[in-house]
Design a protein around this motif. Structure first.
Motif, PDB file in Angstrom:
ATOM      1  N   GLY A 113      -4.921   0.363  -9.459  1.00 59.91           N
ATOM      2  CA  GLY A 113      -3.542  -0.220  -9.589  1.00 59.91           C
ATOM      3  C   GLY A 113      -2.444   0.677  -9.082  1.00 59.91           C
ATOM      4  O   GLY A 113      -1.618   0.093  -8.127  1.00 59.91           O
ATOM      5  N   VAL A 114      -2.157   1.658  -9.227  1.00 65.19           N
ATOM      6  CA  VAL A 114      -1.425   2.763  -8.927  1.00 65.19           C
ATOM      7  C   VAL A 114      -1.397   2.971  -7.447  1.00 65.19           C
ATOM      8  O   VAL A 114      -0.366   2.988  -6.812  1.00 65.19           O
ATOM      9  CB  VAL A 114      -1.641   4.044  -9.862  1.00 65.19           C
ATOM     10  CG1 VAL A 114      -0.682   5.001  -9.128  1.00 65.19           C
ATOM     11  CG2 VAL A 114      -1.240   3.769 -11.363  1.00 65.19           C
ATOM     12  N   VAL A 115      -2.699   3.311  -6.973  1.00 64.76           N
ATOM     13  CA  VAL A 115      -2.945   3.451  -5.546  1.00 64.76           C
ATOM     14  C   VAL A 115      -2.345   2.091  -4.724  1.00 64.76           C
ATOM     15  O   VAL A 115      -1.680   2.180  -3.972  1.00 64.76           O
ATOM     16  CB  VAL A 115      -4.207   3.640  -5.415  1.00 64.76           C
ATOM     17  CG1 VAL A 115      -4.473   3.828  -3.676  1.00 64.76           C
ATOM     18  CG2 VAL A 115      -4.489   5.128  -5.742  1.00 64.76           C
ATOM     19  N   THR A 116      -2.877   1.075  -5.147  1.00 66.59           N
ATOM     20  CA  THR A 116      -2.347  -0.425  -4.840  1.00 66.59           C
ATOM     21  C   THR A 116      -0.653  -0.449  -4.601  1.00 66.59           C
ATOM     22  O   THR A 116      -0.086  -0.770  -3.653  1.00 66.59           O
ATOM     23  CB  THR A 116      -2.979  -1.481  -5.384  1.00 66.59           C
ATOM     24  OG1 THR A 116      -4.448  -1.144  -5.449  1.00 66.59           O
ATOM     25  CG2 THR A 116      -2.571  -2.889  -4.649  1.00 66.59           C
ATOM     26  N   LEU A 117      -0.004  -0.256  -5.875  1.00 66.40           N
ATOM     27  CA  LEU A 117       1.182  -0.444  -5.906  1.00 66.40           C
ATOM     28  C   LEU A 117       1.904   0.881  -5.073  1.00 66.40           C
ATOM     29  O   LEU A 117       2.990   0.422  -4.212  1.00 66.40           O
ATOM     30  CB  LEU A 117       1.643  -0.344  -7.213  1.00 66.40           C
ATOM     31  CG  LEU A 117       3.440  -0.234  -7.640  1.00 66.40           C
ATOM     32  CD1 LEU A 117       3.837  -1.399  -6.809  1.00 66.40           C
ATOM     33  CD2 LEU A 117       3.624  -0.158  -9.202  1.00 66.40           C
ATOM     34  N   GLY A 118       1.573   2.028  -4.889  1.00 67.09           N
ATOM     35  CA  GLY A 118       1.976   3.051  -4.170  1.00 67.09           C
ATOM     36  C   GLY A 118       1.937   2.502  -2.526  1.00 67.09           C
ATOM     37  O   GLY A 118       2.864   2.721  -1.826  1.00 67.09           O
ATOM     38  N   MET A 119       0.549   1.771  -2.227  1.00 63.08           N
ATOM     39  CA  MET A 119       0.583   1.301  -0.725  1.00 63.08           C
ATOM     40  C   MET A 119       1.493   0.278  -0.618  1.00 63.08           C
ATOM     41  O   MET A 119       1.998   0.152   0.559  1.00 63.08           O
ATOM     42  CB  MET A 119      -0.894   0.894  -0.755  1.00 63.08           C
ATOM     43  CG  MET A 119      -1.209   0.145   0.515  1.00 63.08           C
ATOM     44  SD  MET A 119      -2.988  -0.375   0.700  1.00 63.08           S
ATOM     45  CE  MET A 119      -2.794  -1.489  -0.617  1.00 63.08           C
ATOM     46  N   ASN A 120       1.833  -0.526  -1.591  1.00 58.82           N
ATOM     47  CA  ASN A 120       2.794  -1.756  -1.427  1.00 58.82           C
ATOM     48  C   ASN A 120       4.284  -1.245  -1.214  1.00 58.82           C
ATOM     49  O   ASN A 120       4.948  -1.477  -0.467  1.00 58.82           O
ATOM     50  CB  ASN A 120       2.746  -2.700  -2.424  1.00 58.82           C
ATOM     51  CG  ASN A 120       1.455  -3.420  -2.355  1.00 58.82           C
ATOM     52  OD1 ASN A 120       0.698  -3.690  -1.504  1.00 58.82           O
ATOM     53  ND2 ASN A 120       0.995  -3.870  -3.484  1.00 58.82           N
ATOM     54  N   ILE A 121       4.583  -0.079  -2.072  1.00 64.96           N
ATOM     55  CA  ILE A 121       6.075   0.634  -1.896  1.00 64.96           C
ATOM     56  C   ILE A 121       5.955   0.964  -0.456  1.00 64.96           C
ATOM     57  O   ILE A 121       7.235   0.868   0.139  1.00 64.96           O
ATOM     58  CB  ILE A 121       6.108   1.571  -3.054  1.00 64.96           C
ATOM     59  CG1 ILE A 121       6.070   1.038  -4.411  1.00 64.96           C
ATOM     60  CG2 ILE A 121       7.386   2.430  -2.822  1.00 64.96           C
ATOM     61  CD1 ILE A 121       6.283   2.056  -5.475  1.00 64.96           C
ATOM     62  N   ALA A 122       5.068   1.824  -0.004  1.00 66.83           N
ATOM     63  CA  ALA A 122       5.251   2.319   1.155  1.00 66.83           C
ATOM     64  C   ALA A 122       5.103   1.300   2.372  1.00 66.83           C
ATOM     65  O   ALA A 122       6.267   1.535   3.200  1.00 66.83           O
ATOM     66  CB  ALA A 122       4.039   3.202   1.575  1.00 66.83           C
ATOM     67  N   PHE A 123       4.674   0.236   2.261  1.00 65.94           N
ATOM     68  CA  PHE A 123       4.793  -1.068   3.053  1.00 65.94           C
ATOM     69  C   PHE A 123       5.950  -1.440   3.225  1.00 65.94           C
ATOM     70  O   PHE A 123       6.731  -1.893   4.128  1.00 65.94           O
ATOM     71  CB  PHE A 123       3.572  -1.834   2.978  1.00 65.94           C
ATOM     72  CG  PHE A 123       3.621  -3.298   3.742  1.00 65.94           C
ATOM     73  CD1 PHE A 123       3.114  -3.066   4.946  1.00 65.94           C
ATOM     74  CD2 PHE A 123       4.147  -4.399   3.073  1.00 65.94           C
ATOM     75  CE1 PHE A 123       3.204  -3.997   5.982  1.00 65.94           C
ATOM     76  CE2 PHE A 123       4.000  -5.470   3.828  1.00 65.94           C
ATOM     77  CZ  PHE A 123       3.591  -5.333   5.368  1.00 65.94           C
ATOM     78  N   TYR A 124       6.706  -1.736   2.007  1.00 72.06           N
ATOM     79  CA  TYR A 124       8.156  -2.474   1.658  1.00 72.06           C
ATOM     80  C   TYR A 124       9.199  -1.580   2.414  1.00 72.06           C
ATOM     81  O   TYR A 124       9.998  -2.190   3.088  1.00 72.06           O
ATOM     82  CB  TYR A 124       8.182  -2.830   0.647  1.00 72.06           C
ATOM     83  CG  TYR A 124       7.330  -4.107   0.165  1.00 72.06           C
ATOM     84  CD1 TYR A 124       7.680  -5.309   0.933  1.00 72.06           C
ATOM     85  CD2 TYR A 124       6.583  -4.277  -0.992  1.00 72.06           C
ATOM     86  CE1 TYR A 124       7.180  -6.625   0.505  1.00 72.06           C
ATOM     87  CE2 TYR A 124       5.926  -5.456  -1.208  1.00 72.06           C
ATOM     88  CZ  TYR A 124       6.235  -6.570  -0.455  1.00 72.06           C
ATOM     89  OH  TYR A 124       5.546  -7.857  -0.685  1.00 72.06           O
ATOM     90  N   GLU A 125       8.953  -0.131   2.267  1.00 69.91           N
ATOM     91  CA  GLU A 125      10.049   0.712   2.585  1.00 69.91           C
ATOM     92  C   GLU A 125       9.638   0.729   4.375  1.00 69.91           C
ATOM     93  O   GLU A 125      10.627   0.808   5.158  1.00 69.91           O
ATOM     94  CB  GLU A 125       9.600   2.239   2.316  1.00 69.91           C
ATOM     95  CG  GLU A 125       9.853   2.321   0.790  1.00 69.91           C
ATOM     96  CD  GLU A 125      11.356   2.365   0.304  1.00 69.91           C
ATOM     97  OE1 GLU A 125      12.236   2.286   1.408  1.00 69.91           O
ATOM     98  OE2 GLU A 125      11.874   2.282  -0.669  1.00 69.91           O
ATOM     99  N   ALA A 126       8.677   0.693   4.921  1.00 69.71           N
ATOM    100  CA  ALA A 126       8.366   0.401   6.056  1.00 69.71           C
ATOM    101  C   ALA A 126       9.200  -0.938   6.969  1.00 69.71           C
ATOM    102  O   ALA A 126       9.556  -0.669   7.794  1.00 69.71           O
ATOM    103  CB  ALA A 126       7.009   0.302   6.749  1.00 69.71           C
ATOM    104  N   ILE A 127       8.561  -1.975   6.177  1.00 74.32           N
ATOM    105  CA  ILE A 127       9.299  -3.238   6.723  1.00 74.32           C
ATOM    106  C   ILE A 127      10.639  -3.504   6.465  1.00 74.32           C
ATOM    107  O   ILE A 127      11.413  -4.421   7.181  1.00 74.32           O
ATOM    108  CB  ILE A 127       8.315  -4.586   6.309  1.00 74.32           C
ATOM    109  CG1 ILE A 127       8.711  -4.671   4.962  1.00 74.32           C
ATOM    110  CG2 ILE A 127       6.982  -4.293   6.814  1.00 74.32           C
ATOM    111  CD1 ILE A 127       7.937  -6.207   4.309  1.00 74.32           C
ATOM    112  N   ALA A 128      11.222  -2.403   5.929  1.00 78.41           N
ATOM    113  CA  ALA A 128      12.623  -2.504   5.718  1.00 78.41           C
ATOM    114  C   ALA A 128      13.252  -1.851   6.852  1.00 78.41           C
ATOM    115  O   ALA A 128      14.682  -2.034   7.035  1.00 78.41           O
ATOM    116  CB  ALA A 128      13.324  -1.798   4.189  1.00 78.41           C
TER     117      ALA A 128
END
Length: 297
Positions: free
Chosen positions: A85-100
């Protein structure tokens, strides 16, 4: 993003063959509509906070759906699920920082560098080398931006790709243990709880008023349900019908799906170079998936 490793893949009576791509695309549309809602939230909420809202909403929805407490859990399986779950959330944080910072379709295509690298890891086949070359060429075209903000966005997309690779490797251990979506439910809920002090506190320091706005919570729930719960459920149905090999081939549809959603919902019109880059990534996915399908037959 990255759901095939956590879903049970037993063949059962499922969807009619003609409807499988449509159901898969529906899951992709749901996932990237959720991402588009996240982009709208960036005006008042930090991207990392949006990722946390997604994880929290998805964790609650998945726990209520899967009811993982009915299974047998050990300290080890809980720790593995939490790490997942932590890896998944980290992946999503990086993804949202990207699409911002960069278009949705561009970020999604770059992110696929991770799973393509994992799929071809240790291979000596010419087809796999060609897949890597194509995805690298596609990422090069997609990363051909000049501003600092866009360059940072590409960096976050590459980080998301690396974390997606980690997600696949950790997720394989979860899938081999037979936990599947139950582990994802526990992992997402646990990761949201563990990282809340950091992510929520940072949002409170920057702008605490965002949490006082009901729209933040409503849209956050929408992001979680659309980007996680609905796609994971539909992916499970597709996997039960076609199995992992053909599912991997369907993944090639996602960069184009994201580009279309970005164009319609966010008015992000890709340039000619970006369209070529997305096409190269899709071709690389088809090559690596075709090779995987043959190896499983």
């Amino acid at each position: 993003m990255g759901t095939s490793v956590v879903v049970e893949s037993q063949r059962r009576a499922g969807l009619p063959a003609w409807s499988v791509p449509l159901v898969f695309i529906a899951g992709g549309v749901s996932q990237y509509l959720g991402a588009a809602i996240g982009v709208y939230l960036f005006g008042t909420v930090e991207p990392a906070t949006v990722a946390w809202l997604r994880a929290a909403a998805a964790g609650i929805a998945l726990v209520l759906w899967r009811r993982p407490w009915r299974g047998s859990w050990t300290r080890r399986t809980v720790l593995v699920a939490t790490g997942f779950g932590v890896v998944t959330l980290g992946m999503n944080i990086a993804f949202y920082e990207a699409i911002a910072r960069i278009p949705l379709g561009t970020a999604v295509a770059i992110e696929f560098l991770g799973p393509v690298a994992v799929a071809t890891l240790g291979s000596r086949r010419a087809r796999d080398f060609a897949a890597v070359a194509l995805v690298v060429a596609g990422v090069y075209l997609l990363a051909g931006v000049s501003s600092d903000a866009q360059g940072l966005g590409v960096g976050f997309a590459l980080l998301a790709a690396a974390l997606w690779a980690g997600y696949i490797l950790v997720g394989k251990r979860v899938a081999d243990a037979g936990a599947g979506l139950d582990a994802l439910a526990v992992g997402m809920a646990a990761a949201a709880a563990l990282l809340a002090p950091i992510l929520v506190t940072s949002q409170l320091v920057l702008d605490a008023s965002a949490f006082a706005d009901p729209r933040t919570w409503l849209l956050g729930v929408g992001v979680g349900v659309l980007s996680s719960a609905v796609p994971y459920g539909l992916d499970q149905v597709v996997l039960r019908t076609v199995g992992r090999a053909r599912f991997a081939l369907l993944l090639a549809l996602l960069p184009a799906t994201a580009a279309v959603i970005g164009a319609i919902a966010l008015a992000q019109r890709p340039s000619a170079a970006e369209l070529v880059g997305i096409a190269l990534v899709m071709t690389a996915l088809i090559l690596s998936a075709t090779q995987r399908k043959r190896s499983l037959e």
